[in-house]
Scaffold this motif. Structure first.
Motif, PDB file in Angstrom:
ATOM      1  N   GLU A   1       0.836  -1.202   0.000  1.00 16.98           N
ATOM      2  CA  GLU A   1       0.000   0.000   0.000  1.00 16.98           C
ATOM      3  C   GLU A   1       0.868   1.248   0.000  1.00 16.98           C
ATOM      4  OE1 GLU A   1      -2.905  -0.253   3.142  1.00 16.98           O
ATOM      5  OE2 GLU A   1      -3.953  -1.917   2.158  1.00 16.98           O
ATOM      6  N   LEU A   2       2.035   1.148   0.639  1.00 14.04           N
ATOM      7  CA  LEU A   2       2.923   2.305   0.694  1.00 14.04           C
ATOM      8  C   LEU A   2       3.665   2.476  -0.624  1.00 14.04           C
ATOM      9  CD1 LEU A   2       3.793   4.447   2.742  1.00 14.04           C
ATOM     10  CD2 LEU A   2       5.754   2.999   3.274  1.00 14.04           C
ATOM     11  N   SER A   3       4.029   1.355  -1.262  1.00  9.04           N
ATOM     12  CA  SER A   3       4.886   1.452  -2.450  1.00  9.04           C
ATOM     13  C   SER A   3       4.148   2.026  -3.650  1.00  9.04           C
ATOM     14  CB  SER A   3       5.508   0.101  -2.780  1.00  9.04           C
ATOM     15  OG  SER A   3       4.495  -0.857  -2.927  1.00  9.04           O
ATOM     16  N   THR A   4       2.820   2.102  -3.555  1.00  8.20           N
ATOM     17  CA  THR A   4       2.064   2.802  -4.588  1.00  8.20           C
ATOM     18  C   THR A   4       2.534   4.247  -4.680  1.00  8.20           C
ATOM     19  OG1 THR A   4       0.219   1.560  -3.705  1.00  8.20           O
ATOM     20  CG2 THR A   4      -0.291   3.137  -5.421  1.00  8.20           C
ATOM     21  N   TRP A   5       2.909   4.783  -3.523  1.00  2.00           N
ATOM     22  CA  TRP A   5       3.275   6.187  -3.432  1.00  2.00           C
ATOM     23  C   TRP A   5       4.773   6.398  -3.388  1.00  2.00           C
ATOM     24  CZ3 TRP A   5      -0.857   9.387  -3.633  1.00  2.00           C
ATOM     25  CH2 TRP A   5      -2.100   8.785  -3.365  1.00  2.00           C
ATOM     26  N   LEU A   6       5.440   5.366  -2.990  1.00  2.00           N
ATOM     27  CA  LEU A   6       6.832   5.524  -2.662  1.00  2.00           C
ATOM     28  C   LEU A   6       7.583   4.424  -3.391  1.00  2.00           C
ATOM     29  CD1 LEU A   6       8.275   7.332  -0.623  1.00  2.00           C
ATOM     30  CD2 LEU A   6       8.006   5.520   1.049  1.00  2.00           C
ATOM     31  N   GLY A   7       8.549   4.793  -4.232  1.00  6.21           N
ATOM     32  CA  GLY A   7       9.297   3.769  -4.948  1.00  6.21           C
ATOM     33  C   GLY A   7      10.133   2.947  -3.986  1.00  6.21           C
ATOM     34  N   THR A   8      10.380   1.724  -4.370  1.00 11.10           N
ATOM     35  CA  THR A   8      11.209   0.878  -3.526  1.00 11.10           C
ATOM     36  C   THR A   8      12.577   1.520  -3.328  1.00 11.10           C
ATOM     37  OG1 THR A   8      10.282  -0.781  -4.987  1.00 11.10           O
ATOM     38  CG2 THR A   8      11.578  -1.560  -3.121  1.00 11.10           C
ATOM     39  N   ALA A   9      12.961   2.296  -4.292  1.00  2.75           N
ATOM     40  CA  ALA A   9      14.256   2.954  -4.210  1.00  2.75           C
ATOM     41  C   ALA A   9      14.339   3.840  -2.974  1.00  2.75           C
ATOM     42  CB  ALA A   9      14.491   3.787  -5.464  1.00  2.75           C
ATOM     43  N   SER A  10      13.313   4.649  -2.747  1.00  2.00           N
ATOM     44  CA  SER A  10      13.403   5.542  -1.592  1.00  2.00           C
ATOM     45  C   SER A  10      13.159   4.788  -0.295  1.00  2.00           C
ATOM     46  CB  SER A  10      12.436   6.719  -1.721  1.00  2.00           C
ATOM     47  OG  SER A  10      11.181   6.281  -2.155  1.00  2.00           O
ATOM     48  N   LEU A  11      12.458   3.662  -0.394  1.00  2.00           N
ATOM     49  CA  LEU A  11      12.288   2.849   0.803  1.00  2.00           C
ATOM     50  C   LEU A  11      13.605   2.230   1.223  1.00  2.00           C
ATOM     51  CD1 LEU A  11       8.893   1.001   0.452  1.00  2.00           C
ATOM     52  CD2 LEU A  11       9.678   2.402   2.347  1.00  2.00           C
ATOM     53  N   SER A  12      14.490   2.039   0.244  1.00  2.00           N
ATOM     54  CA  SER A  12      15.744   1.406   0.588  1.00  2.00           C
ATOM     55  C   SER A  12      16.869   2.431   0.696  1.00  2.00           C
ATOM     56  CB  SER A  12      16.089   0.336  -0.440  1.00  2.00           C
ATOM     57  OG  SER A  12      16.013   0.897  -1.735  1.00  2.00           O
ATOM     58  N   ASP A  13      16.506   3.683   0.856  1.00  2.29           N
ATOM     59  CA  ASP A  13      17.496   4.733   1.065  1.00  2.29           C
ATOM     60  C   ASP A  13      18.302   4.408   2.329  1.00  2.29           C
ATOM     61  OD1 ASP A  13      18.892   6.953   1.693  1.00  2.29           O
ATOM     62  OD2 ASP A  13      17.183   8.337   1.620  1.00  2.29           O
ATOM     63  N   PRO A  14      19.609   4.292   2.216  1.00  4.82           N
ATOM     64  CA  PRO A  14      20.407   3.892   3.377  1.00  4.82           C
ATOM     65  C   PRO A  14      20.255   4.867   4.544  1.00  4.82           C
ATOM     66  CG  PRO A  14      21.779   4.066   1.398  1.00  4.82           C
ATOM     67  CD  PRO A  14      20.415   4.516   1.016  1.00  4.82           C
ATOM     68  N   ASN A  15      19.893   6.100   4.243  1.00 10.88           N
ATOM     69  CA  ASN A  15      19.721   7.066   5.314  1.00 10.88           C
ATOM     70  C   ASN A  15      18.448   6.846   6.102  1.00 10.88           C
ATOM     71  OD1 ASN A  15      21.787   9.017   5.766  1.00 10.88           O
ATOM     72  ND2 ASN A  15      21.522   9.536   3.606  1.00 10.88           N
ATOM     73  N   SER A  16      17.436   6.468   5.398  1.00 13.16           N
ATOM     74  CA  SER A  16      16.150   6.387   6.088  1.00 13.16           C
ATOM     75  C   SER A  16      15.993   5.064   6.792  1.00 13.16           C
ATOM     76  CB  SER A  16      15.006   6.608   5.111  1.00 13.16           C
ATOM     77  OG  SER A  16      15.025   5.591   4.146  1.00 13.16           O
ATOM     78  N   GLY A  17      16.770   4.094   6.449  1.00 16.61           N
ATOM     79  CA  GLY A  17      16.518   2.887   7.217  1.00 16.61           C
ATOM     80  C   GLY A  17      17.364   1.698   6.847  1.00 16.61           C
ATOM     81  N   GLU A  18      16.958   0.660   7.422  1.00 14.62           N
ATOM     82  CA  GLU A  18      17.624  -0.609   7.185  1.00 14.62           C
ATOM     83  C   GLU A  18      16.531  -1.592   6.826  1.00 14.62           C
ATOM     84  OE1 GLU A  18      18.760  -2.449  10.866  1.00 14.62           O
ATOM     85  OE2 GLU A  18      17.475  -1.023  11.908  1.00 14.62           O
ATOM     86  N   LEU A  19      16.992  -2.733   6.459  1.00 10.59           N
ATOM     87  CA  LEU A  19      16.070  -3.738   5.981  1.00 10.59           C
ATOM     88  C   LEU A  19      16.243  -4.958   6.865  1.00 10.59           C
ATOM     89  CD1 LEU A  19      14.205  -4.807   3.822  1.00 10.59           C
ATOM     90  CD2 LEU A  19      16.172  -5.094   2.335  1.00 10.59           C
ATOM     91  N   GLN A  20      15.117  -5.384   7.396  1.00  4.35           N
ATOM     92  CA  GLN A  20      15.199  -6.564   8.255  1.00  4.35           C
ATOM     93  C   GLN A  20      14.296  -7.641   7.723  1.00  4.35           C
ATOM     94  OE1 GLN A  20      14.142  -5.459  12.166  1.00  4.35           O
ATOM     95  NE2 GLN A  20      16.270  -5.183  12.796  1.00  4.35           N
ATOM     96  N   VAL A  21      14.750  -8.870   7.808  1.00  7.16           N
ATOM     97  CA  VAL A  21      13.892  -9.979   7.425  1.00  7.16           C
ATOM     98  C   VAL A  21      13.768 -10.903   8.633  1.00  7.16           C
ATOM     99  CG1 VAL A  21      13.489 -11.821   5.773  1.00  7.16           C
ATOM    100  CG2 VAL A  21      14.838  -9.832   5.100  1.00  7.16           C
ATOM    101  N   LEU A  22      12.538 -11.212   8.973  1.00  8.28           N
ATOM    102  CA  LEU A  22      12.303 -12.181  10.047  1.00  8.28           C
ATOM    103  C   LEU A  22      11.905 -13.494   9.400  1.00  8.28           C
ATOM    104  CD1 LEU A  22      10.338 -10.010  12.610  1.00  8.28           C
ATOM    105  CD2 LEU A  22      12.762 -10.606  12.602  1.00  8.28           C
TER     106      LEU A  22
END
Ligand SMILES: Nc1ncnc2c1ncn2[C@@H]1O[C@H](COP(=O)(O)OP(=O)(O)O)[C@@H](O)[C@H]1O
Ligand SMILES: [Mg+2]
Lengths: 426, 230
Positions: free
Chosen positions: A234-255
């Motif tokens: 629902e978020l990626s409709t508005w936000l490209g995966t690119a900005s979601l994976s911006d190293p500044n804004s966050g990290e990526l965790q997999v459980l």
């Protein structure tokens, strides 16, 4: 009603008479025992409260024991790999973290930096590849907006982190994604909204437009930062995966579930692009339980020592009392009171003293805890909703019983052994 | 004739002292029938209290036999002895041994406690009041010992001995701490029990009191001899 056998009943009644006849002495022996029982109750209560607080939250924050956690350095390619491997799978969930400001357009959030409301965490920084950092300022006056962490989920994370639902609903991952992203807030985010009544518009850096979120529920996620959870699709409709994976804004965790092929696939694919992914298995509960157990043991043995002093007090008074009552016991034997009943009378007296003391100690500590919670609770989130634990009460009663038995057994044996002929020689 | 309530034969009690053993009772024979009264007189240290403690099952003889109403009780285990003490015997001592935190009535009720617990409250109260009436101090039922005279206290002690309606009343110098007049009242109370069929064995120094008993026995160095009264 407890049905007492004739002998037990007699022992209790005569024991009560004895205590009433020696009030001051009983009171004195209770004082030292009181401290001992109090120590046991406090240690047990402290340990239980600490355990509940830490153990409960750690599962929410870190995950259930057995869950595997994979932290991936953010980056467009690694994010792609993760999302490809994880999407649609029930045994693995990816969490992408980003920040958002929700509220009136053009104002600075009340909690700039995304820290807890009411605490100043300073202005956040943003760094480029060269390591030059600049302060991120949204500009404009501080006002009707709240900054928070947004966690985008590829699936239901609650099988790994059992967030407690406070109100509303959790995210539904089975429906078709909606245009307006549905958000679930944690308690701190929800509190902030309640406190500041900000108009709901969500600004996320890199989003194609400001979105209007729908709040569907509130959960307790064990964290202290205002956070919102959202379906990634629902978020990626508005936000490209690119900005979601911006190293500044966050990290990526997999459980990951304990045994899932995804683990293999992910680590090898990430390796192929030169990313080392480390898999941690969560066993916090086990580790913590061990530590807490050890701590509880150490403190309980210290409390036990204090209790021992209390036992010595009861024993001392018990022996003195028996010494003083030699004639009474000899006379009781003369009129046919069996030795076992005499021993029972003495034991009943120390047991009553022990139990009375533990009742007082439990009452005092429960009242003290209540007072502390009422006074400090509002400012100390750890203390909120803390109640006097049942096992502390049980520990106190057991301590009182043990003290009564230990302090009473020797005087009881002595009382039973007094020769009857004492009454003729006195 | 019916069998005696008490029958001692060759009762011997030896104290194993620091050096050589001392014989305190030396082959005592004694028969007492229901309703009889017997005085035991003798010098201090002659063994009177020791004999009474054998009679009252406080202590066991080293030799000899003891029969209660024809039944041998010389080798009774302590639990059974306690039961017998409670059901068949009443005791009065030189000192009164009243518990000072209890009232007269409660002190008397104390003797009703045995291994089986208490009697129902109403029955208990009736028995206690009856015993207090027998010694004529029912009006003091609610008083504590500290507010009673020596004679009154000893009568509470007698009521305590009588409350179970014993068959044998053992009294060890019960008038020793009282003046003559008060002592006489106490002996009256003890003798009154024998009219109801209770046997009385009284240890006393007072020959006047001894003279009121049906029989007098002399204890000297552990040997009991009975003078048949003329
Ligand atoms: N427990 C005891 N230890 C040492 N001596 C004792 C004990 N009981 C009795 N005696 C001795 O036994 C003797 C008889 O004592 P007792 O029966 O009390 O005499 P009485 O009552 O006639 O004065 C006394 O010499 C006393 O010292
Ligand atoms: Mg004597």
């Amino acid at each position: 009603m407890i049905r007492l056998s004739g002998r037990g009943r007699s022992a209790l009644i005569i024991g009560f008479q004895g205590i009433r006849a020696r009030k001051t002495r009983t009171l004195l022996s209770m004082i030292s025992l009181f401290l001992g029982v109090l120590a046991v109750v406090i240690v047990q209560a402290g340990a239980s409260i600490a355990e509940k607080a830490t153990m409960g939250d750690i599962e929410l924050q870190m995950g259930l024991d057995g869950t595997k956690q994979l932290s991936v350095p953010a980056g467009e390619r690694s994010t792609r790999i993760v999302l490809d491997a994880v999407t649609g799978r029930p045994d693995a969930v990816a969490m992408l973290n980003t920040r958002a400001i929700v509220g009136e357009p053009g104002v600075r959030p009340v909690n700039e930096g995304g820290g807890p409301i009411g605490e100043d965490w300073g202005v956040p920084m943003e760094c480029d590849d060269q390591g030059n950092c600049t302060e991120i300022t949204t500009g404009g006056p501080k006002g009707q907006a709240i900054e928070m962490q947004v966690v985008a989920l590829t699936g239901d994370v609650r099988k790994f982190r059992p967030y407690r639902q406070s109100s509303g609903e959790w995210l539904d991952f089975t429906t078709v994604p909606m245009m307006a992203p549905r958000l679930v807030l944690n308690k701190y985010a929800a509190e902030a909204f309640e406190q500041y009544r900000v108009p709901a518009e969500m600004r996320i850096k890199g989003a194609s437009a400001n979105l209007t979120p729908q709040f569907v529920g509130v959960v307790d996620d064990g964290g202290y930062m205002p956070t919102a959870y959202v379906r990634l699709d629902e978020l990626s409709t508005w936000l490209g995966t690119a900005s979601l994976s911006d190293p500044n804004s966050g990290e990526l965790q997999v459980l990951l579930a304990g045994t899932t092929p995804v683990e293999q696939v992910l680590t090898s694919k990430l390796k192929a692009i030169g990313q080392d992914a480390y898999v941690d298995e969560i066993k916090n509960r086990e580790d913590m339980a061990e530590q807490l157990q050890l701590m509880r043991l150490v403190f309980l043995s210290m409390a036990g020592l204090v209790l021992l002093i209390g036992v010595a007090g009861i024993l001392n008074v018990g022996l003195a009392t028996v010494g003083e009552r030699v004639e009474e016991f000899a006379l009781r034997r003369a009129v046919g009171t069996p030795r076992s009943l005499l021993a029972g009378i003495v034991l009943a007296e120390t047991l009553i003293t022990g139990l009375l003391t533990s009742a007082i100690a439990i009452g005092v500590s429960a009242a003290a805890l209540k007072a502390v919670v009422t006074v400090l609770g509002p400012s100390e989130p750890l203390l909120r909703g803390v109640e006097f634990p049942v096992d502390a009460g049980v520990a106190g009663i057991v301590a009182g019983l043990i003290a009564g038995v230990l302090g009473g057994i020797i005087p009881a044996i002595r009382a039973a052994g007094i020769p009857i002929a004492t009454v003729m020689r006195a | 004739m019916t069998s005696p309530i008490i029958e001692l034969q060759g009762i011997t009690k030896v104290l194993k002292g620091q050096k050589e053993p001392r014989t305190i009772l030396d082959g005592v024979d004694l028969r007492v029938h229901a309703g009889e009264s017997l005085a035991i007189v003798g010098r201090s240290g002659s063994g009177k209290s020791t004999l009474l403690s054998v009679l009252g099952l406080f202590d066991r003889a080293d030799q000899g036999s003891y029969a209660l109403a024809g039944r041998d009780i010389s080798r009774l285990p302590e639990g059974k002895a306690a039961k017998l003490r409670s059901s068949h015997y009443g005791f009065v001592f030189q000192r009164f041994f009243l518990l000072k935190h209890l009232t007269a009535a409660q002190n008397v009720a104390m003797a009703l406690v045995n291994g089986q617990g208490w009697l129902p409250r109403r029955e208990r109260r009736a028995r206690v009041m009856q015993a207090l009436e027998q010694v004529e101090i029912a009006h003091l039922a609610k008083n504590r010992p500290s507010r009673m005279s020596g004679g009154e206290q000893q009568r509470v002690a007698i009521a305590r001995a009588l409350v179970r309606e014993p068959q044998i009343l053992l009294a060890d110098e019960p008038t020793g701490a009282l003046d003559t007049e008060t002592g006489t009242l106490v002996i009256d109370a003890l003798l009154a029990a024998t009219t109801r069929g209770c046997s009385l064995i009284l240890v006393t120094h007072d020959l006047a009191h001894a003279g009121r008993m049906g029989r007098i026995a002399h204890l000297d160095k552990g040997v009991l001899t009975e003078r048949v009264n003329a």
